[in-house]
Design a protein around this motif. Structure first.
Motif, PDB file in Angstrom:
ATOM      1  N   GLY A   1       0.796  -1.197   0.000  1.00 50.46           N
ATOM      2  CA  GLY A   1       0.000   0.000   0.000  1.00 50.46           C
ATOM      3  C   GLY A   1       0.839   1.261   0.000  1.00 50.46           C
ATOM      4  O   GLY A   1       1.990   1.281  -0.412  1.00 50.46           O
ATOM      5  N   GLU A   2       0.218   2.305   0.445  1.00 53.61           N
ATOM      6  CA  GLU A   2       0.830   3.639   0.483  1.00 53.61           C
ATOM      7  C   GLU A   2       2.145   3.663   1.262  1.00 53.61           C
ATOM      8  O   GLU A   2       3.133   4.210   0.808  1.00 53.61           O
ATOM      9  N   ILE A   3       2.165   3.033   2.434  1.00 50.60           N
ATOM     10  CA  ILE A   3       3.364   3.063   3.289  1.00 50.60           C
ATOM     11  C   ILE A   3       4.477   2.220   2.683  1.00 50.60           C
ATOM     12  O   ILE A   3       5.644   2.596   2.719  1.00 50.60           O
ATOM     13  N   GLU A   4       4.139   1.097   2.082  1.00 55.76           N
ATOM     14  CA  GLU A   4       5.148   0.180   1.568  1.00 55.76           C
ATOM     15  C   GLU A   4       5.979   0.788   0.447  1.00 55.76           C
ATOM     16  O   GLU A   4       7.105   0.388   0.220  1.00 55.76           O
ATOM     17  N   GLN A   5       5.451   1.798  -0.285  1.00 55.24           N
ATOM     18  CA  GLN A   5       6.219   2.371  -1.396  1.00 55.24           C
ATOM     19  C   GLN A   5       7.542   2.962  -0.921  1.00 55.24           C
ATOM     20  O   GLN A   5       8.523   2.911  -1.632  1.00 55.24           O
ATOM     21  N   HIS A   6       7.577   3.485   0.312  1.00 50.77           N
ATOM     22  CA  HIS A   6       8.815   4.057   0.831  1.00 50.77           C
ATOM     23  C   HIS A   6       9.753   2.982   1.378  1.00 50.77           C
ATOM     24  O   HIS A   6      10.950   3.198   1.433  1.00 50.77           O
ATOM     25  N   SER A   7       9.210   1.843   1.773  1.00 47.49           N
ATOM     26  CA  SER A   7      10.052   0.821   2.399  1.00 47.49           C
ATOM     27  C   SER A   7      11.051   0.243   1.404  1.00 47.49           C
ATOM     28  O   SER A   7      12.046  -0.332   1.797  1.00 47.49           O
ATOM     29  N   GLU A   8      10.808   0.383   0.125  1.00 46.94           N
ATOM     30  CA  GLU A   8      11.746  -0.091  -0.893  1.00 46.94           C
ATOM     31  C   GLU A   8      12.772   0.974  -1.256  1.00 46.94           C
ATOM     32  O   GLU A   8      13.720   0.705  -1.974  1.00 46.94           O
ATOM     33  N   HIS A   9      12.586   2.202  -0.787  1.00 45.63           N
ATOM     34  CA  HIS A   9      13.511   3.285  -1.087  1.00 45.63           C
ATOM     35  C   HIS A   9      14.872   2.964  -0.475  1.00 45.63           C
ATOM     36  O   HIS A   9      14.967   2.646   0.704  1.00 45.63           O
ATOM     37  N   ILE A  10      15.922   3.040  -1.276  1.00 49.52           N
ATOM     38  CA  ILE A  10      17.253   2.603  -0.850  1.00 49.52           C
ATOM     39  C   ILE A  10      17.733   3.319   0.409  1.00 49.52           C
ATOM     40  O   ILE A  10      18.290   2.699   1.300  1.00 49.52           O
ATOM     41  N   LEU A  11      17.506   4.634   0.514  1.00 51.68           N
ATOM     42  CA  LEU A  11      17.980   5.381   1.676  1.00 51.68           C
ATOM     43  C   LEU A  11      17.328   4.875   2.954  1.00 51.68           C
ATOM     44  O   LEU A  11      17.992   4.636   3.948  1.00 51.68           O
ATOM     45  N   TYR A  12      16.026   4.683   2.927  1.00 45.71           N
ATOM     46  CA  TYR A  12      15.317   4.298   4.134  1.00 45.71           C
ATOM     47  C   TYR A  12      15.563   2.840   4.500  1.00 45.71           C
ATOM     48  O   TYR A  12      15.545   2.490   5.654  1.00 45.71           O
ATOM     49  N   ARG A  13      15.838   1.997   3.519  1.00 52.03           N
ATOM     50  CA  ARG A  13      16.222   0.626   3.852  1.00 52.03           C
ATOM     51  C   ARG A  13      17.597   0.617   4.487  1.00 52.03           C
ATOM     52  O   ARG A  13      17.852  -0.115   5.420  1.00 52.03           O
ATOM     53  N   ARG A  14      18.521   1.448   3.978  1.00 55.13           N
ATOM     54  CA  ARG A  14      19.892   1.454   4.466  1.00 55.13           C
ATOM     55  C   ARG A  14      19.963   1.931   5.914  1.00 55.13           C
ATOM     56  O   ARG A  14      20.790   1.481   6.679  1.00 55.13           O
ATOM     57  N   ASN A  15      19.103   2.875   6.319  1.00 51.70           N
ATOM     58  CA  ASN A  15      19.174   3.362   7.703  1.00 51.70           C
ATOM     59  C   ASN A  15      18.235   2.578   8.624  1.00 51.70           C
ATOM     60  O   ASN A  15      18.051   2.949   9.767  1.00 51.70           O
ATOM     61  N   HIS A  16      17.663   1.506   8.116  1.00 52.31           N
ATOM     62  CA  HIS A  16      16.818   0.585   8.884  1.00 52.31           C
ATOM     63  C   HIS A  16      15.472   1.187   9.283  1.00 52.31           C
ATOM     64  O   HIS A  16      14.902   0.801  10.302  1.00 52.31           O
ATOM     65  N   THR A  17      14.975   2.133   8.495  1.00 54.93           N
ATOM     66  CA  THR A  17      13.639   2.656   8.762  1.00 54.93           C
ATOM     67  C   THR A  17      12.715   2.277   7.617  1.00 54.93           C
ATOM     68  O   THR A  17      13.153   1.895   6.535  1.00 54.93           O
ATOM     69  N   LYS A  18      11.439   2.429   7.905  1.00 55.60           N
ATOM     70  CA  LYS A  18      10.406   2.126   6.926  1.00 55.60           C
ATOM     71  C   LYS A  18       9.515   3.350   6.690  1.00 55.60           C
ATOM     72  O   LYS A  18       8.914   3.481   5.652  1.00 55.60           O
ATOM     73  N   TYR A  19       9.450   4.248   7.695  1.00 53.11           N
ATOM     74  CA  TYR A  19       8.477   5.337   7.647  1.00 53.11           C
ATOM     75  C   TYR A  19       9.126   6.711   7.574  1.00 53.11           C
ATOM     76  O   TYR A  19      10.175   6.945   8.168  1.00 53.11           O
ATOM     77  N   ILE A  20       8.462   7.597   6.835  1.00 51.45           N
ATOM     78  CA  ILE A  20       8.843   9.002   6.775  1.00 51.45           C
ATOM     79  C   ILE A  20       7.606   9.830   7.137  1.00 51.45           C
ATOM     80  O   ILE A  20       6.497   9.295   7.251  1.00 51.45           O
ATOM     81  N   LEU A  21       7.800  11.120   7.297  1.00 51.52           N
ATOM     82  CA  LEU A  21       6.722  12.001   7.748  1.00 51.52           C
ATOM     83  C   LEU A  21       5.469  11.900   6.862  1.00 51.52           C
ATOM     84  O   LEU A  21       4.346  11.921   7.357  1.00 51.52           O
ATOM     85  N   ASP A  22       5.659  11.736   5.552  1.00 54.77           N
ATOM     86  CA  ASP A  22       4.515  11.653   4.628  1.00 54.77           C
ATOM     87  C   ASP A  22       3.655  10.412   4.860  1.00 54.77           C
ATOM     88  O   ASP A  22       2.539  10.330   4.357  1.00 54.77           O
ATOM     89  N   ASP A  23       4.169   9.449   5.610  1.00 57.97           N
ATOM     90  CA  ASP A  23       3.395   8.246   5.912  1.00 57.97           C
ATOM     91  C   ASP A  23       2.351   8.493   6.997  1.00 57.97           C
ATOM     92  O   ASP A  23       1.483   7.656   7.214  1.00 57.97           O
ATOM     93  N   ILE A  24       2.457   9.627   7.687  1.00 57.98           N
ATOM     94  CA  ILE A  24       1.441   9.978   8.694  1.00 57.98           C
ATOM     95  C   ILE A  24       0.334  10.724   7.962  1.00 57.98           C
ATOM     96  O   ILE A  24       0.461  11.905   7.655  1.00 57.98           O
ATOM     97  N   ILE A  25      -0.711   9.995   7.664  1.00 59.00           N
ATOM     98  CA  ILE A  25      -1.825  10.549   6.890  1.00 59.00           C
ATOM     99  C   ILE A  25      -2.972  10.832   7.849  1.00 59.00           C
ATOM    100  O   ILE A  25      -3.425   9.938   8.557  1.00 59.00           O
ATOM    101  N   THR A  26      -3.404  12.096   7.883  1.00 54.84           N
ATOM    102  CA  THR A  26      -4.426  12.471   8.851  1.00 54.84           C
ATOM    103  C   THR A  26      -5.208  13.691   8.382  1.00 54.84           C
ATOM    104  O   THR A  26      -4.724  14.479   7.577  1.00 54.84           O
ATOM    105  N   ALA A  27      -6.422  13.811   8.897  1.00 51.36           N
ATOM    106  CA  ALA A  27      -7.212  15.029   8.712  1.00 51.36           C
ATOM    107  C   ALA A  27      -7.436  15.679  10.073  1.00 51.36           C
ATOM    108  O   ALA A  27      -8.067  16.730  10.169  1.00 51.36           O
TER     109      ALA A  27
END
Length: 169
Positions: A1-27
């Motif tokens: 889904g939406e969150i998983e698209q970033h988990s394949e990003h090389i930078l975020y995999r290399r630093n052992h994270t999966k989430y970035i600020l844009d993954d917090i979706i809220t109204a």
């Protein structure tokens, strides 16, 4: 889904994270304020305490802080303090020296391995007081000592801690 698209990003995999600020979706206005706070908190190098009940996304917040900070290219490590017995957790965090206990070897702990990065300590309220005191020393002196050693090892680690009960309790 939406969150998983970033988990394949090389930078975020290399630093052992999966989430970035844009993954917090809220109204929700309260959550929007938290997102704004994350950006400001990330600019400082202060340690952070996150309070939220189990399942409210504390690790998502912690990873977002790391990925918005100058430490984003360094490692992020998450450790649930409530899931591991105190003596084992102490060895994991601080490392061991050969002979400090039966079968112990020279092992760096998470604080050494994450040098320059961020360590997320979840359920920190479950730590015993002895370990809390050692952690306080790390916060104050920016140094650790492996179990069985008196040698002070300087560490540059941002600590993000989380609790699942109201802090004043």
């Amino acid at each position: 889904g939406e969150i998983e698209q970033h988990s394949e990003h090389i930078l975020y995999r290399r630093n052992h994270t999966k989430y970035i600020l844009d993954d917090i979706i809220t109204a929700d206005p309260g959550m929007e304020q938290i997102k704004n706070n994350i950006n400001q908190i990330a600019l400082s190098d202060s340690n952070v305490l996150i309070y939220g009940e189990t399942g409210t996304g504390k690790e998502l917040i912690a990873q977002s802080i790391h990925n918005c900070s100058r430490r984003y290219s360094k490692n992020f490590v998450s450790q649930n303090c409530g899931a591991i017995p105190a003596n084992l957790l102490e060895a994991m965090l601080f490392g061991t020296t050969k002979g400090s206990f039966t079968g112990a070897s020279e092992q760096p702990g998470l604080f050494e391995l994450v040098d320059g990065g961020t360590i997320f300590l979840d359920e920190i309220n479950s730590l015993d007081f002895g370990l809390q005191a050692k952690l306080l020393r790390v916060l104050e002196e920016k140094k650790i000592a492996r179990i069985g050693s008196t040698e002070a090892i300087p560490v540059d680690v941002r600590i993000i801690a989380a609790i699942n009960k109201p802090p004043m309790q």
